[in-house]
Scaffold this motif. Structure first.
Motif, PDB file in Angstrom:
ATOM      1  N   GLY A   1       0.792  -1.193   0.000  1.00 12.87           N
ATOM      2  CA  GLY A   1       0.000   0.000   0.000  1.00 12.87           C
ATOM      3  C   GLY A   1       0.841   1.267   0.000  1.00 12.87           C
ATOM      4  N   HIS A   2       1.855   1.338   0.882  1.00 13.26           N
ATOM      5  CA  HIS A   2       2.664   2.556   0.966  1.00 13.26           C
ATOM      6  C   HIS A   2       3.366   2.846  -0.364  1.00 13.26           C
ATOM      7  CE1 HIS A   2       2.351   1.581   5.277  1.00 13.26           C
ATOM      8  NE2 HIS A   2       2.466   2.888   5.458  1.00 13.26           N
ATOM      9  N   LEU A   3       3.901   1.807  -0.959  1.00 18.23           N
ATOM     10  CA  LEU A   3       4.643   1.997  -2.205  1.00 18.23           C
ATOM     11  C   LEU A   3       3.725   2.395  -3.350  1.00 18.23           C
ATOM     12  CD1 LEU A   3       6.967  -1.135  -2.021  1.00 18.23           C
ATOM     13  CD2 LEU A   3       7.348   1.130  -1.073  1.00 18.23           C
ATOM     14  N   THR A   4       2.550   1.823  -3.393  1.00 20.38           N
ATOM     15  CA  THR A   4       1.598   2.157  -4.448  1.00 20.38           C
ATOM     16  C   THR A   4       1.121   3.596  -4.306  1.00 20.38           C
ATOM     17  OG1 THR A   4       0.905  -0.152  -4.517  1.00 20.38           O
ATOM     18  CG2 THR A   4      -0.545   1.444  -5.576  1.00 20.38           C
ATOM     19  N   VAL A   5       0.886   4.024  -3.074  1.00 19.58           N
ATOM     20  CA  VAL A   5       0.476   5.415  -2.841  1.00 19.58           C
ATOM     21  C   VAL A   5       1.594   6.366  -3.260  1.00 19.58           C
ATOM     22  CG1 VAL A   5      -0.098   7.104  -1.061  1.00 19.58           C
ATOM     23  CG2 VAL A   5      -1.191   4.863  -1.044  1.00 19.58           C
ATOM     24  N   ALA A   6       2.827   6.043  -2.893  1.00 22.19           N
ATOM     25  CA  ALA A   6       3.962   6.876  -3.307  1.00 22.19           C
ATOM     26  C   ALA A   6       4.072   6.905  -4.830  1.00 22.19           C
ATOM     27  CB  ALA A   6       5.258   6.349  -2.694  1.00 22.19           C
ATOM     28  N   ILE A  65      10.804   6.178  -0.014  1.00 17.08           N
ATOM     29  CA  ILE A  65       9.727   5.481   0.693  1.00 17.08           C
ATOM     30  C   ILE A  65       9.821   3.988   0.410  1.00 17.08           C
ATOM     31  CG2 ILE A  65       7.220   5.152   0.795  1.00 17.08           C
ATOM     32  CD1 ILE A  65       7.022   8.220   0.221  1.00 17.08           C
ATOM     33  N   ALA A  66      10.016   3.639  -0.844  1.00 15.53           N
ATOM     34  CA  ALA A  66      10.104   2.230  -1.228  1.00 15.53           C
ATOM     35  C   ALA A  66      11.333   1.554  -0.630  1.00 15.53           C
ATOM     36  CB  ALA A  66      10.127   2.114  -2.745  1.00 15.53           C
ATOM     37  N   ILE A  67      12.478   2.207  -0.714  1.00 13.76           N
ATOM     38  CA  ILE A  67      13.714   1.608  -0.201  1.00 13.76           C
ATOM     39  C   ILE A  67      13.646   1.452   1.308  1.00 13.76           C
ATOM     40  CG2 ILE A  67      16.194   2.042   0.105  1.00 13.76           C
ATOM     41  CD1 ILE A  67      16.117   3.295  -2.740  1.00 13.76           C
ATOM     42  N   GLY A  68      13.033   2.416   1.989  1.00 15.21           N
ATOM     43  CA  GLY A  68      12.866   2.301   3.436  1.00 15.21           C
ATOM     44  C   GLY A  68      12.063   1.078   3.817  1.00 15.21           C
ATOM     45  N   ARG A  69      11.039   0.774   3.046  1.00 15.66           N
ATOM     46  CA  ARG A  69      10.234  -0.423   3.319  1.00 15.66           C
ATOM     47  C   ARG A  69      11.049  -1.691   3.053  1.00 15.66           C
ATOM     48  NH1 ARG A  69       5.738   0.293   6.043  1.00 15.66           N
ATOM     49  NH2 ARG A  69       4.651  -1.315   4.899  1.00 15.66           N
ATOM     50  N   ASP A  70      11.928  -1.634   2.042  1.00 12.13           N
ATOM     51  CA  ASP A  70      12.802  -2.777   1.775  1.00 12.13           C
ATOM     52  C   ASP A  70      13.766  -2.988   2.935  1.00 12.13           C
ATOM     53  OD1 ASP A  70      11.586  -3.016  -0.675  1.00 12.13           O
ATOM     54  OD2 ASP A  70      13.257  -2.200  -1.820  1.00 12.13           O
ATOM     55  N   TRP A  71      14.385  -1.913   3.393  1.00 13.83           N
ATOM     56  CA  TRP A  71      15.343  -2.007   4.507  1.00 13.83           C
ATOM     57  C   TRP A  71      14.682  -2.528   5.773  1.00 13.83           C
ATOM     58  CZ3 TRP A  71      17.969   3.425   3.968  1.00 13.83           C
ATOM     59  CH2 TRP A  71      18.862   3.389   2.907  1.00 13.83           C
ATOM     60  N   ALA A  72      13.422  -2.158   5.970  1.00 11.38           N
ATOM     61  CA  ALA A  72      12.706  -2.602   7.166  1.00 11.38           C
ATOM     62  C   ALA A  72      12.341  -4.085   7.092  1.00 11.38           C
ATOM     63  CB  ALA A  72      11.445  -1.762   7.356  1.00 11.38           C
ATOM     64  N   GLY A  73      12.544  -4.691   5.935  1.00 17.29           N
ATOM     65  CA  GLY A  73      12.224  -6.102   5.774  1.00 17.29           C
ATOM     66  C   GLY A  73      10.762  -6.358   5.489  1.00 17.29           C
ATOM     67  N   HIS A  75       9.202  -5.426   2.573  1.00 19.27           N
ATOM     68  CA  HIS A  75       9.030  -5.709   1.152  1.00 19.27           C
ATOM     69  C   HIS A  75      10.349  -6.143   0.533  1.00 19.27           C
ATOM     70  CE1 HIS A  75       4.964  -4.146   0.866  1.00 19.27           C
ATOM     71  NE2 HIS A  75       5.346  -3.081   1.552  1.00 19.27           N
ATOM     72  N   TYR A  76      10.254  -6.608  -0.704  1.00 17.71           N
ATOM     73  CA  TYR A  76      11.424  -6.956  -1.504  1.00 17.71           C
ATOM     74  C   TYR A  76      11.588  -5.920  -2.607  1.00 17.71           C
ATOM     75  CZ  TYR A  76      10.864 -11.471   0.738  1.00 17.71           C
ATOM     76  OH  TYR A  76      10.743 -12.456   1.660  1.00 17.71           O
ATOM     77  N   TYR A  77      12.757  -5.918  -3.243  1.00 19.81           N
ATOM     78  CA  TYR A  77      13.035  -4.959  -4.306  1.00 19.81           C
ATOM     79  C   TYR A  77      12.006  -5.071  -5.428  1.00 19.81           C
ATOM     80  CZ  TYR A  77      15.418  -2.320  -7.916  1.00 19.81           C
ATOM     81  OH  TYR A  77      15.706  -1.411  -8.898  1.00 19.81           O
ATOM     82  N   THR A  78      11.581  -6.279  -5.753  1.00 24.09           N
ATOM     83  CA  THR A  78      10.574  -6.433  -6.819  1.00 24.09           C
ATOM     84  C   THR A  78       9.265  -5.755  -6.433  1.00 24.09           C
ATOM     85  OG1 THR A  78       9.975  -8.582  -5.927  1.00 24.09           O
ATOM     86  CG2 THR A  78      11.528  -8.564  -7.760  1.00 24.09           C
ATOM     87  N   ASP A  79       8.937  -5.746  -5.142  1.00 23.15           N
ATOM     88  CA  ASP A  79       7.742  -5.030  -4.688  1.00 23.15           C
ATOM     89  C   ASP A  79       7.881  -3.542  -4.970  1.00 23.15           C
ATOM     90  OD1 ASP A  79       6.868  -7.454  -3.654  1.00 23.15           O
ATOM     91  OD2 ASP A  79       7.625  -7.021  -1.648  1.00 23.15           O
ATOM     92  N   TYR A  80       9.081  -3.028  -4.751  1.00 27.57           N
ATOM     93  CA  TYR A  80       9.379  -1.611  -4.975  1.00 27.57           C
ATOM     94  C   TYR A  80       9.055  -1.230  -6.416  1.00 27.57           C
ATOM     95  CZ  TYR A  80      12.998   2.067  -5.953  1.00 27.57           C
ATOM     96  OH  TYR A  80      13.708   3.163  -6.367  1.00 27.57           O
ATOM     97  N   ILE A  81       9.610  -1.944  -7.356  1.00 29.98           N
ATOM     98  CA  ILE A  81       9.429  -1.604  -8.768  1.00 29.98           C
ATOM     99  C   ILE A  81       7.965  -1.758  -9.195  1.00 29.98           C
ATOM    100  CG2 ILE A  81      10.057  -2.259 -11.129  1.00 29.98           C
ATOM    101  CD1 ILE A  81      12.303  -0.866  -9.550  1.00 29.98           C
ATOM    102  N   GLU A  82       7.392  -2.890  -8.899  1.00 29.23           N
ATOM    103  CA  GLU A  82       6.025  -3.155  -9.369  1.00 29.23           C
ATOM    104  C   GLU A  82       4.997  -2.261  -8.685  1.00 29.23           C
ATOM    105  OE1 GLU A  82       5.383  -4.876 -12.080  1.00 29.23           O
ATOM    106  OE2 GLU A  82       7.534  -5.204 -12.174  1.00 29.23           O
ATOM    107  N   SER A  83       5.202  -1.942  -7.417  1.00 24.35           N
ATOM    108  CA  SER A  83       4.251  -1.072  -6.726  1.00 24.35           C
ATOM    109  C   SER A  83       4.313   0.349  -7.258  1.00 24.35           C
ATOM    110  CB  SER A  83       4.522  -1.082  -5.219  1.00 24.35           C
ATOM    111  OG  SER A  83       4.267  -2.348  -4.682  1.00 24.35           O
ATOM    112  N   LEU A  84       5.512   0.852  -7.535  1.00 20.44           N
ATOM    113  CA  LEU A  84       5.617   2.183  -8.120  1.00 20.44           C
ATOM    114  C   LEU A  84       4.956   2.221  -9.493  1.00 20.44           C
ATOM    115  CD1 LEU A  84       9.199   3.425  -7.176  1.00 20.44           C
ATOM    116  CD2 LEU A  84       7.018   4.086  -6.180  1.00 20.44           C
ATOM    117  N   ARG A  85       5.158   1.182 -10.281  1.00 14.59           N
ATOM    118  CA  ARG A  85       4.527   1.119 -11.614  1.00 14.59           C
ATOM    119  C   ARG A  85       3.007   1.047 -11.502  1.00 14.59           C
ATOM    120  NH1 ARG A  85       8.528  -3.150 -14.647  1.00 14.59           N
ATOM    121  NH2 ARG A  85      10.213  -1.676 -15.027  1.00 14.59           N
TER     122      ARG A  85
END
Length: 120
Positions: A1-6, A65-73, A75-85
């Protein structure tokens, strides 16, 4: 949700504001904190080819925002890319629907995260 909103908010802001506007004209340069953190130092001379723009800063904010969620464990990097898209596609849909509510005939060019553009 956070990544998609961003991923949705950044394109909407880029659509309504001049995404190519150089922020250095407002900020007077590129700034970073001093070693002790008590003041800001102008480091523009160290980065002569860097141009801070609205688009670049919004992309950076969404990425942070996306990388912070990855660092927190969370999400994964693939979540970052696909959620932003996915957020970007939602934003495009919202902007297309919003455009239909105006009586003026206008277009806007929206820069995408992958470097392309879309015309609405």
């Amino acid at each position: 949700g956070h990544l998609t909103v961003a991923g949705a908010i950044a394109p909407i802001l880029k659509a309504y504001f001049d995404h190519g506007y150089p922020l250095s004209s407002i900020l007077g340069g590129i700034w970073e904190p001093s070693d002790d953190g008590t003041e800001l130092c102008d480091v523009s001379d160290a980065f002569p080819d860097v141009q801070l723009t609205v688009e670049g800063e919004l992309n950076k904010l969404a990425a942070n925002i996306a990388i912070g969620r990855d660092w927190a464990g969370v999400h994964y990097y693939t979540d970052y890319i696909e959620s932003l898209r996915m957020g970007e596609q939602i934003a495009i849909g919202i902007l297309e629907e919003q455009k239909l509510t105006y009586s003026e005939n206008f277009t806007m060019t929206l820069p995408l995260f992958d470097g392309g553009t879309v015309r609405i």
